[in-house]
Motif scaffolding. Structure first.
Motif, PDB file in Angstrom:
ATOM      1  N   UNK A  35     -14.816  -6.146  -9.317  1.00 39.10           N
ATOM      2  CA  UNK A  35     -14.908  -4.705  -9.068  1.00 39.10           C
ATOM      3  C   UNK A  35     -14.614  -3.897 -10.324  1.00 39.10           C
ATOM      4  N   UNK A  36     -13.716  -4.356 -11.155  1.00 38.58           N
ATOM      5  CA  UNK A  36     -13.440  -3.655 -12.414  1.00 38.58           C
ATOM      6  C   UNK A  36     -14.637  -3.738 -13.356  1.00 38.58           C
ATOM      7  N   UNK A  37     -15.332  -4.853 -13.297  1.00 36.95           N
ATOM      8  CA  UNK A  37     -16.527  -4.985 -14.126  1.00 36.95           C
ATOM      9  C   UNK A  37     -17.628  -4.028 -13.667  1.00 36.95           C
ATOM     10  N   UNK A  38     -17.590  -3.661 -12.386  1.00 31.82           N
ATOM     11  CA  UNK A  38     -18.605  -2.748 -11.839  1.00 31.82           C
ATOM     12  C   UNK A  38     -18.346  -1.298 -12.217  1.00 31.82           C
ATOM     13  N   UNK A  39     -17.129  -0.979 -12.597  1.00 25.66           N
ATOM     14  CA  UNK A  39     -16.797   0.390 -12.976  1.00 25.66           C
ATOM     15  C   UNK A  39     -15.313   0.672 -12.831  1.00 25.66           C
ATOM     16  N   UNK A  40     -14.904   1.815 -13.341  1.00 32.35           N
ATOM     17  CA  UNK A  40     -13.494   2.193 -13.234  1.00 32.35           C
ATOM     18  C   UNK A  40     -13.250   2.897 -11.902  1.00 32.35           C
ATOM     19  N   UNK A  41     -12.034   2.806 -11.406  1.00 33.60           N
ATOM     20  CA  UNK A  41     -11.640   3.509 -10.186  1.00 33.60           C
ATOM     21  C   UNK A  41     -10.122   3.660 -10.187  1.00 33.60           C
ATOM     22  N   UNK A  42      -9.653   4.719  -9.556  1.00 34.54           N
ATOM     23  CA  UNK A  42      -8.213   4.934  -9.457  1.00 34.54           C
ATOM     24  C   UNK A  42      -7.704   4.829  -8.026  1.00 34.54           C
ATOM     25  N   UNK A  43      -8.637   4.860  -7.065  1.00 35.39           N
ATOM     26  CA  UNK A  43      -8.280   4.743  -5.655  1.00 35.39           C
ATOM     27  C   UNK A  43      -9.053   3.582  -5.039  1.00 35.39           C
ATOM     28  N   UNK A  44      -8.373   2.818  -4.171  1.00 40.86           N
ATOM     29  CA  UNK A  44      -9.052   1.771  -3.413  1.00 40.86           C
ATOM     30  C   UNK A  44      -8.973   2.148  -1.938  1.00 40.86           C
ATOM     31  N   UNK A  45     -10.138   2.296  -1.301  1.00 40.62           N
ATOM     32  CA  UNK A  45     -10.223   2.772   0.073  1.00 40.62           C
ATOM     33  C   UNK A  45     -10.756   1.649   0.959  1.00 40.62           C
TER      34      UNK A  45
ATOM     35  N   UNK B 185       0.813  -1.211   0.000  1.00 40.65           N
ATOM     36  CA  UNK B 185       0.000   0.000   0.000  1.00 40.65           C
ATOM     37  C   UNK B 185       0.851   1.267   0.000  1.00 40.65           C
ATOM     38  N   UNK B 186       2.077   1.164   0.501  1.00 36.69           N
ATOM     39  CA  UNK B 186       2.928   2.351   0.602  1.00 36.69           C
ATOM     40  C   UNK B 186       3.968   2.464  -0.508  1.00 36.69           C
ATOM     41  N   UNK B 187       4.163   1.428  -1.296  1.00 36.97           N
ATOM     42  CA  UNK B 187       5.203   1.458  -2.334  1.00 36.97           C
ATOM     43  C   UNK B 187       5.006   2.674  -3.232  1.00 36.97           C
ATOM     44  N   UNK B 188       6.090   3.391  -3.456  1.00 34.04           N
ATOM     45  CA  UNK B 188       6.049   4.574  -4.310  1.00 34.04           C
ATOM     46  C   UNK B 188       5.796   5.859  -3.559  1.00 34.04           C
ATOM     47  N   UNK B 189       5.431   5.761  -2.276  1.00 29.27           N
ATOM     48  CA  UNK B 189       5.125   6.955  -1.482  1.00 29.27           C
ATOM     49  C   UNK B 189       6.270   7.221  -0.514  1.00 29.27           C
ATOM     50  N   UNK B 190       7.315   7.862  -1.005  1.00 30.46           N
ATOM     51  CA  UNK B 190       8.434   8.211  -0.136  1.00 30.46           C
ATOM     52  C   UNK B 190       8.064   9.436   0.699  1.00 30.46           C
TER      53      UNK B 190
ATOM     54  N   UNK C  90      -6.868  -5.409   1.511  1.00 30.65           N
ATOM     55  CA  UNK C  90      -7.503  -5.394   0.196  1.00 30.65           C
ATOM     56  C   UNK C  90      -6.856  -4.395  -0.764  1.00 30.65           C
ATOM     57  N   UNK C  91      -6.604  -3.146  -0.358  1.00 33.00           N
ATOM     58  CA  UNK C  91      -5.925  -2.231  -1.285  1.00 33.00           C
ATOM     59  C   UNK C  91      -4.547  -2.728  -1.708  1.00 33.00           C
ATOM     60  N   UNK C  92      -3.781  -3.283  -0.768  1.00 32.61           N
ATOM     61  CA  UNK C  92      -2.439  -3.750  -1.105  1.00 32.61           C
ATOM     62  C   UNK C  92      -2.461  -4.879  -2.109  1.00 32.61           C
ATOM     63  N   UNK C  93      -3.350  -5.855  -1.929  1.00 34.10           N
ATOM     64  CA  UNK C  93      -3.398  -6.994  -2.838  1.00 34.10           C
ATOM     65  C   UNK C  93      -3.994  -6.626  -4.189  1.00 34.10           C
ATOM     66  N   UNK C  94      -4.967  -5.724  -4.225  1.00 30.57           N
ATOM     67  CA  UNK C  94      -5.490  -5.274  -5.513  1.00 30.57           C
ATOM     68  C   UNK C  94      -4.424  -4.522  -6.305  1.00 30.57           C
ATOM     69  N   UNK C  95      -3.531  -3.892  -5.585  1.00 25.94           N
ATOM     70  CA  UNK C  95      -2.452  -3.170  -6.266  1.00 25.94           C
ATOM     71  C   UNK C  95      -1.490  -4.117  -6.972  1.00 25.94           C
ATOM     72  N   UNK C  96      -1.394  -5.361  -6.497  1.00 22.32           N
ATOM     73  CA  UNK C  96      -0.575  -6.343  -7.200  1.00 22.32           C
ATOM     74  C   UNK C  96      -1.106  -6.604  -8.602  1.00 22.32           C
ATOM     75  N   UNK C  97      -2.418  -6.425  -8.781  1.00 24.05           N
ATOM     76  CA  UNK C  97      -3.061  -6.710 -10.064  1.00 24.05           C
ATOM     77  C   UNK C  97      -3.139  -5.477 -10.962  1.00 24.05           C
ATOM     78  N   UNK C  98      -2.983  -4.304 -10.375  1.00 29.76           N
ATOM     79  CA  UNK C  98      -2.939  -3.062 -11.151  1.00 29.76           C
ATOM     80  C   UNK C  98      -2.075  -2.070 -10.383  1.00 29.76           C
ATOM     81  N   UNK C  99      -0.842  -1.925 -10.817  1.00 34.79           N
ATOM     82  CA  UNK C  99       0.114  -1.069 -10.099  1.00 34.79           C
ATOM     83  C   UNK C  99      -0.296   0.392 -10.054  1.00 34.79           C
ATOM     84  N   UNK C 100      -1.226   0.798 -10.932  1.00 37.22           N
ATOM     85  CA  UNK C 100      -1.619   2.209 -10.975  1.00 37.22           C
ATOM     86  C   UNK C 100      -2.609   2.582  -9.870  1.00 37.22           C
ATOM     87  N   UNK C 101      -3.143   1.581  -9.188  1.00 37.52           N
ATOM     88  CA  UNK C 101      -4.110   1.843  -8.119  1.00 37.52           C
ATOM     89  C   UNK C 101      -3.453   2.626  -6.984  1.00 37.52           C
ATOM     90  N   UNK C 102      -4.178   3.610  -6.462  1.00 34.96           N
ATOM     91  CA  UNK C 102      -3.723   4.367  -5.294  1.00 34.96           C
ATOM     92  C   UNK C 102      -4.431   3.802  -4.064  1.00 34.96           C
TER      93      UNK C 102
END
Length: 498
Positions: free
Chosen positions: A399-409, A53-58, A415-427
């Motif tokens: 969830x992708x079939x339900x709609x687009x999103x750029x943030x997972x809260x 969840x924190x990767x990329x956030x220095x 859940x946000x960390x593991x979903x990010x494994x499938x789409x690195x662009x997720x915040x």
């Protein structure tokens, strides 16, 4: 002692390892673990998901009462290599390998024999909290222990070199311990007090060059220190774990805390102590009745452990902490196998007990490999399988079939960390993140385990300016990879862009 020419102790690591089977084993062992566990892993557990969840956030600090070093290294590795389980494992096992190797070279630079250093290094596998728990799940404890091992190596090198370069690295080593895990401060206190208690080392520490140690240390920790002062809620987020003043009795809570310190300290090193006792008993005929006087290196290792434990004792006494978990002692007691190996080397004429101690340590390390594989694939957490086994790919597809999103809260990082494994662009955003609400960008997926509305998720939603969740909150059951007959229910909804 005169200064020696600048020479980094790990510069010839490959050459040294080829002549030292113990070092070669460590390098091959942790390299194998990186690739093997990447191959068999399905998803990340709680601690690794937090890192994802924190990767990329220095930034200078993070949530959850945790120091930032481990997250910094993960973030840099993720930026360079991509966000994946391979990167997560590369960081963890790379740091573990460096901590083992730092103990070996630190011991050698202090003047301890090759046999003692090798046994002390491999003996770390006799500490379950490092050999098992650190490989299985822990993250920041790995960072704290590794930082302390770096500080130990840097101290040993500075005692040998006494140069400007070694002073800088000692300052950085001390800082890396504190930035790895805040409770590493107990080991660092023990390290410095032990150094000042030995005349030869005290001379080196009081040299003019050592002013640089203090300056570098302060410069390295200052930004995180200032950040922490302005984010005390994040620093104290998990302070309840210490059970400070539990029961309301000033004396009883402290006595309970000191008892837990003693009990868990013994348990932490218990396996190493057992095999040390066996080696000692089997070699009683070879014991030296009048051993040579203790040298500076032996005094230093023993006093470092003694002063570090004394610092924890005083900390419990002052704070009133009624709980001291064994994993919290990692940065304090990781040198205990080296001390035990040192005793075998001092009081027994032959190296056979040291070889046995080292071999048993190596065997314990090797046994962990299949054990860890079974744990990742089939372990259960109470009645449910391990949370890392969930079918996160299905959740992502639904969830992708339900709609687009750029943030997972979510209320936690799982859940946000593991979903990010499938789409690195997720915040990813979760409750323990500093300034979590300000990170939310719409469209956003709000997701959590269970059916009813999660209060933490609702709080984040309200903080983002949304008064109430939509009426069409959806649920999906996702199964466990190796237990397809069992599932976990996940609720979610998507808030479109404003």
């Amino acid at each position: 002692m005169s200064a020696i020419p600048f020479q980094f102790p790990l510069a010839s690591l490959t050459k040294v390892a080829s002549r030292n089977p113990a070092l070669l084993l460590i390098l091959l062992y942790f390299a194998f673990q990186v690739f093997f566990l990447t191959m068999i892993s399905n998803g990340a557990g709680v601690d690794d998901a937090e890192q994802l969840a924190y990767v990329g956030a220095l930034q200078w600090g993070y949530g959850g009462s945790q120091a930032p070093l481990y997250t910094w290294i993960n973030s840099i590795a993720g930026n360079l290599l991509g966000i994946s389980m391979f990167t997560i494992y590369l960081v963890k096992f790379g740091m573990l390998a460096s901590s083992f190797i730092s103990v070996y070279f630190g011991a050698r630079l202090l003047g301890l024999s090759k046999s003692v250093a090798a046994a002390g290094m491999l003996g770390i596998f006799l500490l379950p909290q490092i050999a098992w728990e650190s490989q299985r799940t822990l993250t920041h404890s790995v960072g704290g222990t590794t930082g302390c091992a770096w500080a130990f190596l840097a101290f040993a090198w500075h005692m040998k070199s006494r140069s400007w370069h070694s002073a800088v690295l000692l300052g950085l080593g001390l800082a890396s311990g504190l930035l790895g895990k805040f409770n590493a401060s107990f080991f660092l206190i023990g390290l410095i007090l032990a150094g000042f208690s030995i005349p030869e080392y005290r001379t080196a520490l009081l040299m003019r060059k050592s002013i640089l140690v203090l300056l570098v240390f302060i410069a390295a920790i200052a930004p995180t220190g200032l950040w922490t002062l302005s984010h005390t809620e994040n620093l104290l987020a998990r302070s309840h774990k210490f059970e400070i003043g539990e029961g309301g009795n000033f004396v009883i809570s402290r006595l309970h805390g000191e008892w837990k310190l003693f009990l868990n300290g013994v348990l932490f090193s218990g396996i190493a102590l057992v095999f040390f006792a066996i080696a000692w008993w089997r070699s009683r005929a070879e014991q030296i009745s009048s051993p040579r006087p203790w040298n500076d290196a032996e005094k230093f290792v023993g006093r470092t452990l003694l002063f570090a434990l004394a610092a924890v004792f005083v900390g419990v006494l002052i704070s009133g902490a009624a709980e001291v978990k064994d994993r919290w002692l990692q940065p304090v007691l990781f040198l205990s196998p080296l001390y035990l190996a040192m005793l075998l080397g001092r009081y027994i004429r032959t190296d056979l007990p040291l070889k046995r101690f080292a071999i048993v340590g190596a065997i314990c390390g090797l046994v962990v490999i299949p054990g860890l594989a079974v744990n990742i694939l089939y372990a259960r957490d109470g009645k449910a399988p391990s949370i890392g086994q969930l079918d996160y790919a299905k959740l992502f597809a639904v969830t992708r079939a339900a709609g687009t999103y750029q943030t997972v809260v979510s209320n936690g990082p799982q859940l946000p960390g593991n979903l990010r494994l499938l789409d690195n662009s997720i915040v990813p955003v979760h409750l323990e993140m500093p300034n979590a609400v300000s990170r939310i960008r719409f469209p956003a997926l709000f997701v959590w385990f269970g059916e009813g509305m999660n209060p933490a998720v609702l709080s984040l939603l309200n903080g983002a300016g949304i008064a109430a969740p939509p009426a069409d909150v959806k649920q999906v059951d996702i199964t466990y990879k190796y237990y397809p007959d069992q599932s976990a229910r996940v609720s979610y909804f998507i808030v479109p862009a404003k």
